[in-house]
Scaffold this active site. Structure first.
Site, PDB file in Angstrom:
ATOM      1  N   GLY A  10      12.914  49.789  -3.793  1.00  0.00           N
ATOM      2  CA  GLY A  10      13.395  50.179  -5.121  1.00  0.00           C
ATOM      3  C   GLY A  10      14.110  49.004  -5.791  1.00  0.00           C
ATOM      4  O   GLY A  10      14.171  47.899  -5.237  1.00  0.00           O
ATOM      5  N   LEU A  12      17.379  48.416  -6.479  1.00  0.00           N
ATOM      6  CA  LEU A  12      18.568  47.896  -5.799  1.00  0.00           C
ATOM      7  C   LEU A  12      18.216  47.373  -4.415  1.00  0.00           C
ATOM      8  O   LEU A  12      18.700  46.305  -4.004  1.00  0.00           O
ATOM      9  CB  LEU A  12      19.638  48.994  -5.699  1.00  0.00           C
ATOM     10  CG  LEU A  12      20.901  48.578  -4.962  1.00  0.00           C
ATOM     11  CD1 LEU A  12      21.577  47.394  -5.659  1.00  0.00           C
ATOM     12  CD2 LEU A  12      21.864  49.750  -4.834  1.00  0.00           C
ATOM     13  N   ILE A  49      14.335  59.598   4.526  1.00  0.00           N
ATOM     14  CA  ILE A  49      15.703  59.979   4.925  1.00  0.00           C
ATOM     15  C   ILE A  49      15.920  61.495   4.932  1.00  0.00           C
ATOM     16  O   ILE A  49      16.941  61.969   5.414  1.00  0.00           O
ATOM     17  CB  ILE A  49      16.789  59.291   4.071  1.00  0.00           C
ATOM     18  CG1 ILE A  49      16.726  59.748   2.614  1.00  0.00           C
ATOM     19  CG2 ILE A  49      16.709  57.777   4.195  1.00  0.00           C
ATOM     20  CD1 ILE A  49      18.020  59.458   1.853  1.00  0.00           C
ATOM     21  N   ALA A  73      16.512  57.210  -3.312  1.00  0.00           N
ATOM     22  CA  ALA A  73      16.944  58.232  -4.274  1.00  0.00           C
ATOM     23  C   ALA A  73      15.767  58.760  -5.067  1.00  0.00           C
ATOM     24  O   ALA A  73      14.740  58.092  -5.187  1.00  0.00           O
ATOM     25  CB  ALA A  73      17.975  57.643  -5.238  1.00  0.00           C
ATOM     26  N   TYR A  74      15.963  59.963  -5.578  1.00  0.00           N
ATOM     27  CA  TYR A  74      15.061  60.527  -6.584  1.00  0.00           C
ATOM     28  C   TYR A  74      15.723  60.193  -7.919  1.00  0.00           C
ATOM     29  O   TYR A  74      16.753  60.770  -8.266  1.00  0.00           O
ATOM     30  CB  TYR A  74      14.939  62.040  -6.380  1.00  0.00           C
ATOM     31  CG  TYR A  74      13.848  62.672  -7.201  1.00  0.00           C
ATOM     32  CD1 TYR A  74      12.634  63.045  -6.623  1.00  0.00           C
ATOM     33  CD2 TYR A  74      14.013  62.875  -8.570  1.00  0.00           C
ATOM     34  CE1 TYR A  74      11.625  63.614  -7.383  1.00  0.00           C
ATOM     35  CE2 TYR A  74      13.008  63.444  -9.337  1.00  0.00           C
ATOM     36  CZ  TYR A  74      11.824  63.813  -8.741  1.00  0.00           C
ATOM     37  OH  TYR A  74      10.824  64.380  -9.493  1.00  0.00           O
ATOM     38  N   ASP A 115      26.958  57.205 -13.156  1.00  0.00           N
ATOM     39  CA  ASP A 115      27.839  57.632 -14.253  1.00  0.00           C
ATOM     40  C   ASP A 115      27.517  59.070 -14.680  1.00  0.00           C
ATOM     41  O   ASP A 115      28.354  59.740 -15.286  1.00  0.00           O
ATOM     42  CB  ASP A 115      27.705  56.681 -15.453  1.00  0.00           C
ATOM     43  CG  ASP A 115      26.267  56.500 -15.934  1.00  0.00           C
ATOM     44  OD1 ASP A 115      25.334  56.617 -15.103  1.00  0.00           O
ATOM     45  OD2 ASP A 115      26.073  56.225 -17.134  1.00  0.00           O
ATOM     46  N   TYR A 138      20.081  65.915 -11.993  1.00  0.00           N
ATOM     47  CA  TYR A 138      20.240  64.597 -11.347  1.00  0.00           C
ATOM     48  C   TYR A 138      21.710  64.354 -11.011  1.00  0.00           C
ATOM     49  O   TYR A 138      22.050  64.016  -9.871  1.00  0.00           O
ATOM     50  CB  TYR A 138      19.716  63.499 -12.283  1.00  0.00           C
ATOM     51  CG  TYR A 138      19.975  62.090 -11.789  1.00  0.00           C
ATOM     52  CD1 TYR A 138      19.332  61.596 -10.660  1.00  0.00           C
ATOM     53  CD2 TYR A 138      20.863  61.248 -12.457  1.00  0.00           C
ATOM     54  CE1 TYR A 138      19.570  60.303 -10.206  1.00  0.00           C
ATOM     55  CE2 TYR A 138      21.106  59.946 -12.013  1.00  0.00           C
ATOM     56  CZ  TYR A 138      20.451  59.481 -10.883  1.00  0.00           C
ATOM     57  OH  TYR A 138      20.696  58.204 -10.438  1.00  0.00           O
TER      58      TYR A 138
HETATM   59  N1  LIG Z   1      18.242  53.379 -11.996  1.00  0.00           N
HETATM   60  C1  LIG Z   1      19.402  53.634 -12.600  1.00  0.00           C
HETATM   61  O1  LIG Z   1      19.546  53.454 -13.827  1.00  0.00           O
HETATM   62  C2  LIG Z   1      20.561  54.140 -11.811  1.00  0.00           C
HETATM   63  C3  LIG Z   1      21.759  54.443 -12.493  1.00  0.00           C
HETATM   64  C4  LIG Z   1      22.846  54.914 -11.755  1.00  0.00           C
HETATM   65  C5  LIG Z   1      22.741  55.062 -10.385  1.00  0.00           C
HETATM   66  N2  LIG Z   1      21.569  54.770  -9.759  1.00  0.00           N
HETATM   67  C6  LIG Z   1      21.498  54.959  -8.309  1.00  0.00           C
HETATM   68  O2  LIG Z   1      21.327  53.682  -7.710  1.00  0.00           O
HETATM   69  C7  LIG Z   1      20.542  53.801  -6.534  1.00  0.00           C
HETATM   70  C8  LIG Z   1      19.407  52.809  -6.585  1.00  0.00           C
HETATM   71  O3  LIG Z   1      18.614  53.109  -7.733  1.00  0.00           O
HETATM   72  P1  LIG Z   1      17.270  52.329  -8.031  1.00  0.00           P
HETATM   73  O4  LIG Z   1      17.136  52.225  -9.505  1.00  0.00           O
HETATM   74  O5  LIG Z   1      17.183  51.122  -7.176  1.00  0.00           O
HETATM   75  O6  LIG Z   1      16.207  53.425  -7.521  1.00  0.00           O
HETATM   76  P2  LIG Z   1      14.625  53.261  -7.396  1.00  0.00           P
HETATM   77  O7  LIG Z   1      14.178  51.957  -7.925  1.00  0.00           O
HETATM   78  O8  LIG Z   1      14.048  54.519  -7.961  1.00  0.00           O
HETATM   79  O9  LIG Z   1      14.431  53.240  -5.816  1.00  0.00           O
HETATM   80  C9  LIG Z   1      14.651  54.370  -5.043  1.00  0.00           C
HETATM   81  C10 LIG Z   1      13.836  54.198  -3.785  1.00  0.00           C
HETATM   82  O10 LIG Z   1      14.057  55.332  -2.949  1.00  0.00           O
HETATM   83  C11 LIG Z   1      12.842  55.641  -2.335  1.00  0.00           C
HETATM   84  N3  LIG Z   1      12.831  57.015  -1.856  1.00  0.00           N
HETATM   85  C12 LIG Z   1      12.599  58.150  -2.544  1.00  0.00           C
HETATM   86  N4  LIG Z   1      12.628  59.211  -1.730  1.00  0.00           N
HETATM   87  C13 LIG Z   1      12.905  58.739  -0.489  1.00  0.00           C
HETATM   88  C14 LIG Z   1      13.054  59.345   0.768  1.00  0.00           C
HETATM   89  N5  LIG Z   1      12.927  60.671   0.934  1.00  0.00           N
HETATM   90  N6  LIG Z   1      13.335  58.564   1.842  1.00  0.00           N
HETATM   91  C15 LIG Z   1      13.448  57.220   1.713  1.00  0.00           C
HETATM   92  N7  LIG Z   1      13.314  56.589   0.530  1.00  0.00           N
HETATM   93  C16 LIG Z   1      13.041  57.344  -0.557  1.00  0.00           C
HETATM   94  C17 LIG Z   1      11.817  55.403  -3.407  1.00  0.00           C
HETATM   95  O11 LIG Z   1      10.549  55.259  -2.816  1.00  0.00           O
HETATM   96  P3  LIG Z   1       9.222  55.708  -3.647  1.00  0.00           P
HETATM   97  O12 LIG Z   1       9.109  54.737  -4.766  1.00  0.00           O
HETATM   98  O13 LIG Z   1       8.154  55.607  -2.618  1.00  0.00           O
HETATM   99  O14 LIG Z   1       9.494  57.106  -4.114  1.00  0.00           O
HETATM  100  C18 LIG Z   1      12.337  54.127  -4.047  1.00  0.00           C
HETATM  101  O15 LIG Z   1      11.804  52.978  -3.429  1.00  0.00           O
HETATM  102  C19 LIG Z   1      20.098  55.267  -6.466  1.00  0.00           C
HETATM  103  O16 LIG Z   1      20.940  55.955  -5.581  1.00  0.00           O
HETATM  104  C20 LIG Z   1      20.296  55.779  -7.871  1.00  0.00           C
HETATM  105  O17 LIG Z   1      20.559  57.172  -7.899  1.00  0.00           O
HETATM  106  C21 LIG Z   1      20.489  54.297 -10.430  1.00  0.00           C
END
Ligand SMILES: NC(=O)c1ccc[n+]([C@@H]2O[C@H](COP(=O)([O-])OP(=O)(O)OC[C@H]3O[C@@H](n4cnc5c(N)ncnc54)[C@H](OP(=O)(O)O)[C@@H]3O)[C@@H](O)[C@H]2O)c1
Length: 299
Positions: A10, A12, A49, A73-74, A115, A138
């Site tokens: 993902g 991060l 996970i 994360a979803y 946030d 979410y």
């Molecule tokens: N993106 C934002 O703007 C934002 C803002 C605030 C907080 N956050 C938080 O920051 C963190 C990182 O976000 P990100 O943007 O890096 O997320 P991301 O790019 O969507 O990456 C999430 C990763 O989790 C994987 N995943 C999903 N279901 C899983 C499971 N059951 N077991 C293991 N891995 C799984 C996904 O794999 P697949 O692609 O195969 O599904 C994806 O690679 C998350 O906790 C998110 O909630 C994000």
């Protein structure tokens, strides 16, 4: 030091891995204690996970880890409304499973939150102790994940971030660049405010935090507040794309995209606790954005 990153492909996860593999972030070099750390990276196909038995087996065969970064994360905010069970399974139940496995082996566990745990009805940057009250599925799933992590592992860091962008996967920066190039026009909400955050900067701060024992809840976002519209304008301006820019109200956006969920009006986070622990190295959001776009000219 032994480190596990889940959800490693993902946004991060990719930046954490890049920092650890190169020994530095865009902000600066990593401390000596992190140089040469032994890293295991698991994407969802390697380690789901939500599968408790699979997590136990993984830890038994490859652990113990000093630090586990839960980057799984979803993250489809609107999708969570219609796929709530799936979202809660990953964001809440899975988080608890991973935190319990980390606790069992004596490691430190990082849960990344949002946030969107705040309602955003008050134009004041939120500090860590403010009462959460999420508006969306979410936000509720992430709040439940915070609590599950804190309950399962005594050495937990819950780090709330926002409006994240990085090189991997899809994000707002990439979407705006695509729409501006394709349509010569972008129409973006101008009455929702928050903090754009460069995932590489966040990764750096998480790695510094991992060297401490100052557990608990943190905010970690880019510095300075803007609207999605301001953020979009900065993206296309830095890229040098000439296009029409239309500011929208949340109500106008909802008319165009009725399936979209309610988002906070003002969800800026104050990195208050970072300042009094490791220090707040997060850059002003425009500077961090320009640095990201310079580092990735392919975008
Ligand atoms: N993106 C934002 O703007 C934002 C803002 C605030 C907080 N956050 C938080 O920051 C963190 C990182 O976000 P990100 O943007 O890096 O997320 P991301 O790019 O969507 O990456 C999430 C990763 O989790 C994987 N995943 C999903 N279901 C899983 C499971 N059951 N077991 C293991 N891995 C799984 C996904 O794999 P697949 O692609 O195969 O599904 C994806 O690679 C998350 O906790 C998110 O909630 C994000």
């Amino acid at each position: 030091m032994r480190i596990l990153i889940t959800g490693a492909n993902g946004q991060l996860g990719t930046e954490l891995r890049r920092c650890l593999e190169t020994g530095r972030a865009q902000i600066g070099p990593l401390p000596d204690a992190l140089q040469g750390a032994q890293l295991d990276c698991a994407d969802r196909s390697a380690l789901d996970i939500t599968d408790e038995a699979a997590v136990r087996t993984w830890f038994a065969q490859r652990g113990p880890y000093d630090v586990v970064f839960n980057c799984s994360a979803y993250t489809n905010v609107d999708g969570c409304e219609t796929h709530a069970a799936e979202a809660f399974a990953v964001n809440a139940t899975g988080a608890g499973i991973l935190a319990a496995a980390t606790e069992h082996d004596g490691g430190k566990c990082f849960y990344i939150s949002t946030d969107y745990v705040f309602p955003g009805d008050d134009e004041r940057p939120r500090v860590e102790d403010d009462e959460p009250a999420p508006l969306s599925a979410y936000g509720r799933s992430k709040l439940e994940g915070e609590l599950a992590t804190l309950a399962a592992c005594d050495r937990s860091f819950v780090v709330r971030t926002a409006w994240l962008y990085g090189q991997a996967g899809g994000n707002f920066v990439k979407t705006m660049l695509r729409l501006a190039r394709q349509n010569g026009k972008i129409a973006v909400v101008a009455d929702q405010f928050g903090n754009p955050t460069n995932a590489n900067d966040l990764a750096y701060e998480l790695l510094l935090l991992s060297l401490t024992d100052d557990y608990g809840i943190y905010n970690c976002t880019g510095n300075g507040v803007c609207s999605w519209y301001d953020f979009a304008c900065a993206i296309v301006d830095i890229a040098g794309i000439l296009c029409e820019k239309e500011p929208l109200t949340s109500a106008e956006y909802k008319e165009r995209f009725p399936q979209s969920c309610d988002r906070p009006h003002y969800s800026s986070l104050d990195n208050a606790r970072l300042r009094v622990t490791i220090g707040d190295d997060m850059r002003p959001w425009r500077e961090a954005l320009a640095s990201f776009m310079e580092a990735h000219p392919e975008l």
